[in-house]
Design a protein around this motif. Structure first.
Motif, mmCIF file in Angstrom:
data_model
loop_
_atom_site.group_PDB
_atom_site.id
_atom_site.type_symbol
_atom_site.label_atom_id
_atom_site.label_comp_id
_atom_site.label_asym_id
_atom_site.label_seq_id
_atom_site.Cartn_x
_atom_site.Cartn_y
_atom_site.Cartn_z
ATOM 1 N N ASP B 318 0.823 -1.222 0.000
ATOM 2 C CA ASP B 318 0.000 0.000 0.000
ATOM 3 C C ASP B 318 0.848 1.260 0.000
ATOM 4 O O ASP B 318 0.359 2.351 0.291
ATOM 5 N N GLY B 319 2.119 1.110 -0.319
ATOM 6 C CA GLY B 319 3.015 2.258 -0.308
ATOM 7 C C GLY B 319 3.811 2.324 0.988
ATOM 8 O O GLY B 319 4.813 3.025 1.080
ATOM 9 N N GLU B 320 3.361 1.570 1.979
ATOM 10 C CA GLU B 320 4.069 1.563 3.259
ATOM 11 C C GLU B 320 4.272 0.129 3.758
ATOM 12 O O GLU B 320 5.369 -0.292 4.082
ATOM 13 N N THR B 321 3.171 -0.626 3.805
ATOM 14 C CA THR B 321 3.225 -1.984 4.333
ATOM 15 C C THR B 321 3.027 -2.998 3.216
ATOM 16 O O THR B 321 2.156 -2.818 2.360
ATOM 17 N N MET B 322 3.836 -4.030 3.247
ATOM 18 C CA MET B 322 3.690 -5.139 2.309
ATOM 19 C C MET B 322 2.965 -6.269 3.046
ATOM 20 O O MET B 322 3.457 -6.774 4.052
ATOM 21 N N THR B 323 1.787 -6.640 2.542
ATOM 22 C CA THR B 323 1.059 -7.759 3.129
ATOM 23 C C THR B 323 1.149 -8.948 2.176
ATOM 24 O O THR B 323 0.886 -8.808 0.980
ATOM 25 N N ILE B 324 1.553 -10.089 2.729
ATOM 26 C CA ILE B 324 1.768 -11.296 1.921
ATOM 27 C C ILE B 324 0.863 -12.408 2.447
ATOM 28 O O ILE B 324 0.780 -12.607 3.660
ATOM 29 N N TRP B 325 0.235 -13.120 1.556
ATOM 30 C CA TRP B 325 -0.465 -14.355 1.917
ATOM 31 C C TRP B 325 0.286 -15.498 1.251
ATOM 32 O O TRP B 325 0.578 -15.433 0.046
ATOM 33 N N SER B 326 0.580 -16.527 2.039
ATOM 34 C CA SER B 326 1.466 -17.581 1.514
ATOM 35 C C SER B 326 1.076 -18.935 2.084
ATOM 36 O O SER B 326 0.527 -19.024 3.181
ATOM 37 N N ALA B 347 9.277 -4.764 10.071
ATOM 38 C CA ALA B 347 8.067 -4.347 10.788
ATOM 39 C C ALA B 347 6.976 -3.910 9.811
ATOM 40 O O ALA B 347 5.813 -3.798 10.190
ATOM 41 N N LYS B 348 7.366 -3.657 8.566
ATOM 42 C CA LYS B 348 6.404 -3.220 7.546
ATOM 43 C C LYS B 348 6.043 -4.352 6.584
ATOM 44 O O LYS B 348 5.553 -4.112 5.483
ATOM 45 N N VAL B 349 6.359 -5.558 6.981
ATOM 46 C CA VAL B 349 5.959 -6.729 6.184
ATOM 47 C C VAL B 349 5.108 -7.630 7.081
ATOM 48 O O VAL B 349 5.514 -7.952 8.195
ATOM 49 N N VAL B 350 3.923 -7.974 6.611
ATOM 50 C CA VAL B 350 3.012 -8.831 7.370
ATOM 51 C C VAL B 350 2.757 -10.079 6.533
ATOM 52 O O VAL B 350 2.450 -9.976 5.340
ATOM 53 N N CYS B 351 2.896 -11.256 7.146
ATOM 54 C CA CYS B 351 2.662 -12.501 6.408
ATOM 55 C C CYS B 351 1.556 -13.312 7.066
ATOM 56 O O CYS B 351 1.568 -13.509 8.281
ATOM 57 N N LEU B 370 7.679 -14.435 -2.617
ATOM 58 C CA LEU B 370 8.580 -13.329 -2.976
ATOM 59 C C LEU B 370 8.240 -12.800 -4.370
ATOM 60 O O LEU B 370 8.200 -11.583 -4.580
ATOM 61 N N ASP B 371 8.004 -13.702 -5.323
ATOM 62 C CA ASP B 371 7.641 -13.263 -6.676
ATOM 63 C C ASP B 371 6.471 -12.289 -6.606
ATOM 64 O O ASP B 371 6.478 -11.225 -7.230
ATOM 65 N N ALA B 372 5.435 -12.667 -5.839
ATOM 66 C CA ALA B 372 4.258 -11.801 -5.719
ATOM 67 C C ALA B 372 4.639 -10.471 -5.077
ATOM 68 O O ALA B 372 4.165 -9.406 -5.487
ATOM 69 N N GLY B 373 5.533 -10.533 -4.088
ATOM 70 C CA GLY B 373 5.975 -9.312 -3.418
ATOM 71 C C GLY B 373 6.736 -8.381 -4.351
ATOM 72 O O GLY B 373 6.565 -7.153 -4.301
ATOM 73 N N ILE B 374 7.576 -8.936 -5.218
ATOM 74 C CA ILE B 374 8.335 -8.106 -6.173
ATOM 75 C C ILE B 374 7.368 -7.374 -7.099
ATOM 76 O O ILE B 374 7.503 -6.173 -7.357
ATOM 77 N N VAL B 375 6.367 -8.106 -7.578
ATOM 78 C CA VAL B 375 5.400 -7.496 -8.499
ATOM 79 C C VAL B 375 4.560 -6.450 -7.760
ATOM 80 O O VAL B 375 4.318 -5.349 -8.265
ATOM 81 N N ALA B 376 4.140 -6.775 -6.535
ATOM 82 C CA ALA B 376 3.317 -5.840 -5.768
ATOM 83 C C ALA B 376 4.076 -4.546 -5.479
ATOM 84 O O ALA B 376 3.502 -3.449 -5.497
ATOM 85 N N LEU B 377 5.371 -4.668 -5.203
ATOM 86 C CA LEU B 377 6.182 -3.478 -4.936
ATOM 87 C C LEU B 377 6.197 -2.546 -6.139
ATOM 88 O O LEU B 377 6.226 -1.320 -6.003
ATOM 89 N N ALA B 378 6.149 -3.149 -7.325
ATOM 90 C CA ALA B 378 6.162 -2.351 -8.560
ATOM 91 C C ALA B 378 4.777 -1.791 -8.890
ATOM 92 O O ALA B 378 4.664 -0.881 -9.707
#
Lengths: 161, 708
Positions: B318-326, B347-351, B370-378
């Motif tokens: 969301d521009g600050e926090t990366m939320t991952i479902w895995s 602290a800004k990554v939630v899994c 991680l793949d999903a996280g790389i794309v989400a960051l972009a």
């Protein structure tokens, strides 16, 4: 190819949006257009059975079945196995009674393959059940319980007449 | 303080009661675990433990599993440790919370805590309701305190739910195709689908990719391509378009720096003599001059996890926090690893864990996250649902390492072993990201790939990796392991059910049969005469009785009966397996029997399910499976190239759980795997009158043995 953009799933007719074309795989339509995610993507190669559904009662792997191959036919998915009142199908109940599953990812396809078997053969032998499920892979090794569950469901269905 | 219990590592690592237990407004209790459901039934078993200690019915306990936001960090769900570690932690926490709540209620009621009992969460005094329950008094307690281990958990005789066949909590949804059963089913509003183009091997450089042609092939003019160095992902509203883009890109991309594997690398025997670190564990090399020496080498190839569904991940930045479902096996390690690769504050990554197809170890799940996280960051603000293709799962998940195990035994005059060396060649069995030499796959493709790392394997006190189960439990004067940890393998390797145990037990227990034959003794009697541990003897004796061992023929005519034993990691559950086979051009399993002793069993039916599953999976390893290596890496990329055991090949399997509930719970999810491989090896040798030393025992090997 006109007329392909309707589809009957679990007794209900769906009108499909324009981006769904006659060559769109049934599995993609089920999961992404109709939101019926109970049918699983396993391989996309018709090698594992995770995406098995019934088309006019016959087991079909939905991953490579194009929409136009099922047009005008009745598609049944795992979501259509229980009764309209939500009562579990005897197969589903038997799988719970036998605790036949671990990760469960293969179960939708296996339940549908078993449904097709019991519809045509109400009293299958263990060998016939195994043969009917041979296109379905299970990696957890739940086979033994699954075979017992199908036998149990067959007995229940026969008793229900 | 004398009666204080030693706290399990999970509790010392998460020393706050409120990280484990939370009293909810709807009169339920949320119990949290860092261990996750991977089809083994752990969520159900942990709820049984918690409900018993809290004197609650199961429907008042909910299990929160694998949340970095609310739950404890318990590393990975692995090594059959969840009941022993998380279960023990939850038991202590719940006992302590129950004691604290009871003390609080007693204060309010002006009585002694001993006067109160708990029924369905309500305090009862002299058989009459007191009007107070857990939820009334919980707000007055500060549960941010550390557990002390001073509250005494219940005695086994007081368990109501532990030891019962409680049905699995997750199964009803799975047999109904319920929405959101698996991570793969998540379809958050507005989510986009993504697929990747994989770097064929570490160090490969993408020299050309015609993006316009990929976009055309995808059928989506709006297809977005996320590209960072040698990592490429295709993003579309349409899953089908993203898939088509990835398929087209794979066959049209040009790479430099590709490897060229030729095939011999895929065999266990290839490892011998490769660059490796040697450790010698156990007694010093004995002077065995004059003794009869027996030596044989046993191998196994690379094995795939071969999960039923390909790995997937969902991510939102969301521009600050990366939320991952895995669907990975450890959400806290995943958070740390993803934060590191993406350059984010942990602290800004939630899994959050979600169910996935069974993994049996370290498959592609973490990498897909991680793949999903790389794309989400972009693509900030967009929920990215990234799924691997089937071919990608087979080709790029870490595989279980091939092994070569040479067993050298010195025999005394009676034919009993006096000195035993198990010499092992194997790559690492655990390269989980963030541990030892592990890394997340896509980090190799990004701008600054990780540098060379020191290759490690789990230490012996955790059961070892390549050395797992390489120490015989049979009585003998001396034994040792020579462990060659191969540092440059042809393919990425990591944990699969049992780690080195299947191959070490195969080698050891096949050798035991060979020694019995030399001594002219029955394989069962030979083992029993060398075993002092009564529990080891009991599982062997029970398994033998189940299999009708006493009527075992002399073999050699295509029918065989074999038996094998191991105690998993030499410290978890005891298990013996007997297998009857018919061998013509290939091996047919006729029947399998097994008895195991895991001490206190939380859910006996769940335990039997794991024992059966381990047997079937191990039979598949032993008879069928081999990862094929060719070109840049793994060439066996579908189920035709990588066959596993099918329904028509499944024999009747009888399992029994023996042992006493008074003995501590022992991990049992992996205990049948090694003995099954070895019992098959012994049964085939009995049927053929000659032994096959290399798994898989497939048609090719049977024919070679028959012609030899």
């Amino acid at each position: 190819m006109s007329g392909s953009n309707t589809l009957t799933v679990n007794g209900k007719a769906f009108s499909l949006p324009d981006h769904v074309t006659p060559d769109t795989p049934l599995l993609d339509i089920l999961r992404n257009t109709l939101g019926l995610t109970g049918t699983r993507f396993g391989c996309g190669l018709e090698q594992c059975g995770a995406c098995m559904v019934l088309v006019d009662g016959q087991p079909v792997q939905a991953c490579n079945a194009a929409l136009d191959s099922v047009a005008g036919k009745a598609v049944t998915t795992i979501e259509g196995l229980a009764g309209p009142d939500g009562k579990l199908h005897p197969l589903q109940q038997a799988f719970l009674d036998e605790q036949a599953g671990q990760c469960g990812y293969c179960l939708s396809g296996i339940l549908m393959a078993a449904k097709a078997l019991l519809d045509r053969n109400p009293a299958p032998s263990r060998t016939e059940i195994a043969a009917a499920l041979d296109a379905n892979l299970c990696r957890c090794g739940s086979h033994i319980r699954i075979l017992k569950a199908v036998e149990r469901a067959a007995a229940t269905l026969r008793a229900e007449g | 303080m004398n009666d204080t219990v030693k706290l399990p590592a999970s509790l010392t690592g998460n020393p706050r009661l409120d990280r484990w237990v939370k009293f909810e407004d709807d009169r339920t209790v949320r119990v949290a675990s860092g261990k996750v459901e991977i089809g083994q039934g752990i969520v159900t078993a942990l709820a049984q433990i918690a409900a018993d200690e809290l004197d609650l019915p199961l429907n008042r306990v909910t299990l929160l599993s694998g949340s970095t936001e609310h739950g404890p960090d318990e590393q990975y769900t692995s090594s059959s440790l969840s009941i022993m570690v998380s279960g023990a932690s939850i038991r202590l926490v719940c006992a302590e919370v129950r004691a604290l709540l009871t003390e609080q209620a007693a204060l309010r009621l002006n009585c002694s805590p001993e006067d109160l009992i708990v029924s369905d969460g309500a305090f009862v005094r002299d058989g009459a309701p007191t009007g107070l329950d857990y939820w009334d008094v919980a707000p007055a307690l500060d549960l941010s305190r550390a557990p002390t281990g001073r509250a005494k958990p219940k005695a086994a005789s007081a368990y109501r739910l532990v030891g019962q066949d409680v049905p699995r909590a997750d199964l009803p949804g799975k047999v109904c195709g319920a929405p959101d059963t698996y991570l793969h089913d998540m379809r958050p509003a507005g989510a986009v689908h993504a697929r990747t183009l994989r770097q064929p091997n570490p160090g490969a450089v993408l020299t050309d990719l015609d993006e316009a042609s990929v976009r055309r092939a995808s059928g989506d003019p709006a297809l977005r391509i996320v590209r960072r160095a040698n990592f490429v992902a295709f993003v579309s509203q349409s899953e089908r378009a993203a898939e088509a883009a990835a398929v087209h890109a794979e066959s049209n991309a040009t790479w430099s720096g590709l490897r060229d594997l030729r095939g011999p690398e895929q065999e266990g025997g290839w490892l011998v003599g490769r660059p490796a670190e040697l450790r010698e564990i156990g007694a010093p090399t004995a002077n065995t001059s004059g003794a009869t020496m027996i030596e044989a080498t046993y191998t196994r190839p690379y094995i795939a996890h071969a999960s039923m569904g390909p790995s997937a991940g969902v991510a939102l930045y969301d521009g600050e926090t990366m939320t991952i479902w895995s669907h990975g096996q450890g959400m806290h390690p995943l958070r740390k690893n993803i934060a590191e690769v993406l350059g984010l504050d942990p602290a800004k990554v939630v899994c959050h864990h979600r169910h996935g197809p069974g993994c049996y170890g370290h498959n592609g799940a973490d990498d897909a996250a991680l793949d999903a996280g790389i794309v989400a960051l972009a693509l900030p603000g967009e929920t990215v649902r990234l799924q691997w293709r089937r071919e990608e799962e087979f080709a790029y998940e870490p595989v279980s390492p091939a092994m070569s195990v040479t067993v050298k035994v010195a025999l005394d005059a009676a034919g009993n072993p006096t000195d035993w060396t198990q010499e092992i060649w194997s790559a690492s069995h655990v390269q989980r990201p963030g541990s030892g030499s592990g890394y997340l796959l896509a980090s190799e493709a990004l701008e600054n790939p990780p540098g060379p790392v020191k290759v490690t394997d789990p230490p012996e006190e955790r059961g070892g990796g390549g050395t797992r189960n390489a120490v015989p439990l049979y009585r003998m004067a001396a034994h040792r392991i020579r462990h060659h940890l191969v540092t440059q393998g042809p393919v990425r390797t990591s944990a699969l059910r049992g780690l080195g145990a299947p191959t070490n037990v195969f080698a050891m227990e096949c050798m035991m049969d060979e020694l019995a034959a030399r001594a002219g003794k029955d394989p069962l009697a030979y083992r029993l005469a060398l075993l002092d541990d009564a529990r080891a003897r009991a599982v062997l004796e029970r398994t033998a009785a189940m299999s009708g061992w006493a009527k075992r023929g002399k073999g050699g005519e295509g029918k065989g009966l074999g038996i094998a034993f191991a105690r998993y990691k030499n410290m978890a559950a005891y298990s013996a397996v007997a297998v009857a086979v018919t061998v013509d051009e290939e091996v047919r399993l006729d029947h399998v029997w097994s008895a195991s002793d895991a001490g206190l069993v939380i859910n006996p039916d769940g335990a039997r399910n794991q024992l059966e599953g381990g047997i079937v999976q191990a039979a598949s390893f032993a008879l069928k499976e081999q990862v094929r290596l060719e070109g840049s890496g793994i060439a066996s990329r579908d189920w035709d190239a990588y066959p596993i055991l099918r329904f028509s090949e499944i024999p009747p399997v009888d399992v029994e759980v023996i042992g006493s509930a008074d003995d501590p719970a022992l991990g049992m999810g992996e205990c049948t795997v090694g003995p099954t491989c070895a019992a098959i090896g012994n049964a085939v040798a009995h049927a053929l009158g000659r032994r096959i030393y290399d798994m898989p025992l497939n048609r090719e090997r049977i024919m070679a043995a028959l012609l030899a």
